[in-house]
Design a protein around this motif. Structure first.
Motif, mmCIF file in Angstrom:
data_model
loop_
_atom_site.group_PDB
_atom_site.id
_atom_site.type_symbol
_atom_site.label_atom_id
_atom_site.label_comp_id
_atom_site.label_asym_id
_atom_site.label_seq_id
_atom_site.Cartn_x
_atom_site.Cartn_y
_atom_site.Cartn_z
ATOM 1 N N ASN A 62 0.882 -1.114 0.020
ATOM 2 C CA ASN A 62 -0.056 0.052 -0.025
ATOM 3 C C ASN A 62 0.839 1.533 0.121
ATOM 4 O OD1 ASN A 62 0.899 0.158 2.618
ATOM 5 N ND2 ASN A 62 -0.917 -0.330 3.492
ATOM 6 N N TRP A 63 0.427 2.369 0.318
ATOM 7 C CA TRP A 63 0.839 3.693 0.300
ATOM 8 C C TRP A 63 2.143 3.582 1.282
ATOM 9 C CZ3 TRP A 63 1.287 7.524 4.121
ATOM 10 C CH2 TRP A 63 0.666 7.316 5.086
ATOM 11 N N LEU A 64 1.972 2.991 2.200
ATOM 12 C CA LEU A 64 3.149 3.183 3.404
ATOM 13 C C LEU A 64 4.273 2.369 2.839
ATOM 14 C CD1 LEU A 64 1.198 2.107 6.535
ATOM 15 C CD2 LEU A 64 2.413 4.149 6.200
ATOM 16 N N GLY A 65 4.134 1.366 1.892
ATOM 17 C CA GLY A 65 5.128 0.672 1.351
ATOM 18 C C GLY A 65 5.993 1.652 0.206
ATOM 19 N N CYS A 66 5.255 2.394 -0.372
ATOM 20 C CA CYS A 66 5.801 3.431 -1.404
ATOM 21 C C CYS A 66 6.613 4.250 -0.546
ATOM 22 C CB CYS A 66 4.773 4.162 -1.981
ATOM 23 S SG CYS A 66 3.726 2.556 -3.245
ATOM 24 N N VAL A 67 6.033 4.780 0.566
ATOM 25 C CA VAL A 67 7.000 5.608 1.274
ATOM 26 C C VAL A 67 7.957 5.236 1.739
ATOM 27 C CG1 VAL A 67 6.780 7.403 3.239
ATOM 28 C CG2 VAL A 67 4.518 7.269 1.721
ATOM 29 N N TYR A 68 7.810 4.011 2.342
ATOM 30 C CA TYR A 68 9.174 3.469 2.817
ATOM 31 C C TYR A 68 10.144 3.231 2.025
ATOM 32 C CZ TYR A 68 12.057 -0.292 4.841
ATOM 33 O OH TYR A 68 13.061 -0.959 5.307
ATOM 34 N N ALA A 69 9.944 2.913 0.538
ATOM 35 C CA ALA A 69 10.889 2.644 -0.178
ATOM 36 C C ALA A 69 11.804 4.134 -0.734
ATOM 37 C CB ALA A 69 10.274 2.233 -1.714
ATOM 38 N N LEU A 70 10.761 5.386 -0.778
ATOM 39 C CA LEU A 70 11.196 6.524 -1.178
ATOM 40 C C LEU A 70 12.138 6.967 -0.150
ATOM 41 C CD1 LEU A 70 7.919 8.343 -2.358
ATOM 42 C CD2 LEU A 70 10.040 7.505 -3.894
ATOM 43 N N GLN A 71 12.074 6.735 1.169
ATOM 44 C CA GLN A 71 12.564 7.257 2.279
ATOM 45 C C GLN A 71 13.774 6.395 2.404
ATOM 46 O OE1 GLN A 71 9.988 7.751 5.435
ATOM 47 N NE2 GLN A 71 9.095 9.750 4.773
ATOM 48 N N LYS A 72 13.895 5.075 2.848
ATOM 49 C CA LYS A 72 14.686 4.277 3.101
ATOM 50 C C LYS A 72 15.670 3.526 2.082
ATOM 51 C CE LYS A 72 12.741 4.664 7.353
ATOM 52 N NZ LYS A 72 13.421 5.758 8.090
ATOM 53 N N GLN A 73 15.168 3.593 0.675
ATOM 54 C CA GLN A 73 15.882 3.078 -0.183
ATOM 55 C C GLN A 73 16.633 4.314 -1.115
ATOM 56 O OE1 GLN A 73 13.732 -0.215 -2.279
ATOM 57 N NE2 GLN A 73 12.846 -0.950 -0.297
ATOM 58 N N THR A 74 15.948 5.413 -1.256
ATOM 59 C CA THR A 74 16.703 6.502 -2.080
ATOM 60 C C THR A 74 17.234 7.643 -1.083
ATOM 61 O OG1 THR A 74 14.556 7.713 -2.248
ATOM 62 C CG2 THR A 74 14.712 5.873 -3.720
ATOM 63 N N LYS A 116 4.419 7.857 -10.083
ATOM 64 C CA LYS A 116 3.564 8.717 -10.717
ATOM 65 C C LYS A 116 2.683 8.050 -11.683
ATOM 66 C CE LYS A 116 3.767 12.736 -13.977
ATOM 67 N NZ LYS A 116 4.588 13.653 -14.732
ATOM 68 N N ASN A 117 2.961 6.950 -11.926
ATOM 69 C CA ASN A 117 1.962 5.836 -12.901
ATOM 70 C C ASN A 117 1.623 4.625 -11.985
ATOM 71 O OD1 ASN A 117 2.475 7.764 -15.027
ATOM 72 N ND2 ASN A 117 4.514 6.751 -15.376
ATOM 73 N N ASN A 118 1.116 5.084 -10.838
ATOM 74 C CA ASN A 118 0.797 3.838 -9.872
ATOM 75 C C ASN A 118 -0.668 3.267 -9.946
ATOM 76 O OD1 ASN A 118 -0.454 6.103 -9.027
ATOM 77 N ND2 ASN A 118 0.263 6.067 -6.932
ATOM 78 N N THR A 119 -0.851 2.777 -10.980
ATOM 79 C CA THR A 119 -2.277 2.218 -11.435
ATOM 80 C C THR A 119 -2.517 1.176 -10.634
ATOM 81 O OG1 THR A 119 -1.551 1.132 -13.395
ATOM 82 C CG2 THR A 119 -2.178 3.299 -13.648
ATOM 83 N N TRP A 120 -1.280 0.413 -10.067
ATOM 84 C CA TRP A 120 -1.471 -0.727 -9.407
ATOM 85 C C TRP A 120 -1.797 -0.592 -7.854
ATOM 86 C CZ3 TRP A 120 2.180 -0.300 -5.626
ATOM 87 C CH2 TRP A 120 3.108 0.457 -5.662
ATOM 88 N N LEU A 121 -1.871 0.749 -7.507
ATOM 89 C CA LEU A 121 -1.988 1.175 -6.216
ATOM 90 C C LEU A 121 -3.541 1.755 -5.821
ATOM 91 C CD1 LEU A 121 -0.363 1.582 -3.490
ATOM 92 C CD2 LEU A 121 0.148 3.972 -4.228
ATOM 93 N N ASN A 122 -3.821 1.192 -4.758
ATOM 94 C CA ASN A 122 -5.369 1.398 -4.309
ATOM 95 C C ASN A 122 -5.337 2.910 -3.821
ATOM 96 O OD1 ASN A 122 -6.654 -1.088 -5.470
ATOM 97 N ND2 ASN A 122 -6.116 -1.781 -3.248
ATOM 98 N N ASP A 123 -4.481 3.369 -3.055
ATOM 99 C CA ASP A 123 -4.533 4.468 -2.460
ATOM 100 C C ASP A 123 -4.041 5.748 -3.533
ATOM 101 O OD1 ASP A 123 -4.744 3.541 0.526
ATOM 102 O OD2 ASP A 123 -3.000 2.531 -0.253
ATOM 103 N N LYS A 124 -4.582 6.920 -3.163
ATOM 104 C CA LYS A 124 -4.255 8.073 -4.099
ATOM 105 C C LYS A 124 -3.071 8.703 -3.288
ATOM 106 C CE LYS A 124 -5.940 12.186 -6.228
ATOM 107 N NZ LYS A 124 -7.228 13.262 -6.583
ATOM 108 N N ILE A 125 -1.981 8.810 -3.958
ATOM 109 C CA ILE A 125 -0.980 9.787 -3.048
ATOM 110 C C ILE A 125 -0.851 10.919 -3.906
ATOM 111 C CG2 ILE A 125 1.638 9.706 -2.954
ATOM 112 C CD1 ILE A 125 1.547 6.841 -2.701
#
Length: 256
Positions: A62-74, A116-125
């Motif tokens: 979900n969106w939390l997993g996206c934020v985690y990647a942005l913060q902890k991996q990049t 940006k092209n997160n059609t696979w994600l249910n949450d709107k970011i």
């Protein structure tokens, strides 16, 4: 898949949360080359989410997993802010089942294509790139949910970010009702944030709402070094003019 290659992925499975996005750049830096990533996809270990992003096959991201990647991996300066951060800390006036998740980053930040092209994600970011506040000590904090540790704005910073989004991305009346519940803000941090803010609109709205809510902490904040600018500001066309801060606000807000 040979034993050595399988061992590399197994080590990552132990070190990274199951429900996080796994970025291609992060995988490569941990010994999983791009060719090996493709093999993992072909063998059913990974699923491709978009350009440069994967998830473990069968994992629910979900969106939390996206934020985690942005913060902890990049390691980019992206954080959860605005009403989303306030909701996470229990300061929401309204709770919605489908909430737009608000992220903040500096003006220079470039949103990755996979997000940006997160059609696979249910949450709107919703990503807002702005430097109106800059870096203020102690205005960010760590938050943990679903075994994911992410950085979010403190309530003091988050309410200013919410005002920054008003009225286009946030409702002024709802924001004030949320503001009324912020009874324990830290005046020193509020002072530092207001002095750092270069948004006249945000500063005037904050001071107006702080006067109106009359929380105890507000008496310890000085307006002397807060940039309130000059002239009138029409924040809500057709609204009511508030003379002290020279802003036009919604009639519903003026009536509260």
């Amino acid at each position: 898949m040979n034993t050595e290659k399988g061992k590399i992925l197994n080590n990552l499975l132990q070190s990274a949360p199951l429900n996080a996005v796994w970025l291609a750049s992060w995988l490569a830096s941990n010994g999983v080359s791009h060719s090996l990533q493709n093999r993992y996809v072909q063998s059913g270990w990974l699923e491709k989410l978009g350009s440069g992003a994967y998830k473990r096959t069968g994992a629910s991201v979900n969106w939390l997993g996206c934020v985690y990647a942005l913060q902890k991996q990049t390691h980019k300066p992206v954080h959860v802010g605005g009403l989303t951060a306030l909701h996470l800390k229990g300061h929401a006036h309204y709770l919605r089942s489908t909430e737009t998740r608000q992220l903040f980053a500096p003006t220079s930040y470039k949103q990755p294509a996979w997000l940006k092209n997160n059609t696979w994600l249910n949450d709107k970011i919703e990503l807002h790139c702005t430097s109106f506040l800059g870096d203020v000590d102690k205005s960010l904090l760590e938050y943990e949910d679903q075994q994911l540790s992410i950085t979010i704005a403190s309530p003091e910073r988050a309410i200013l970010e919410t005002l920054y989004l008003c009225p286009k991305h946030a409702d002024l009346v709802e924001t004030y009702q949320t503001f009324e519940g912020l009874v324990n803000l830290r005046p020193k941090l509020v002072q530092a944030l207001l002095e750092a803010s270069n948004s006249v609109k945000v500063n005037r709205l904050f001071c107006f709402m702080a006067d109106k809510a009359n929380h105890q902490w507000w008496s310890f904040v000085s307006k002397a070094n807060i940039n309130l600018g000059n002239g009138k500001r029409s924040i809500e066309p057709g609204g009511v003019f508030e003379p002290q801060y020279q802003i036009t606000i919604p009639k519903e807000l003026a009536a509260l």
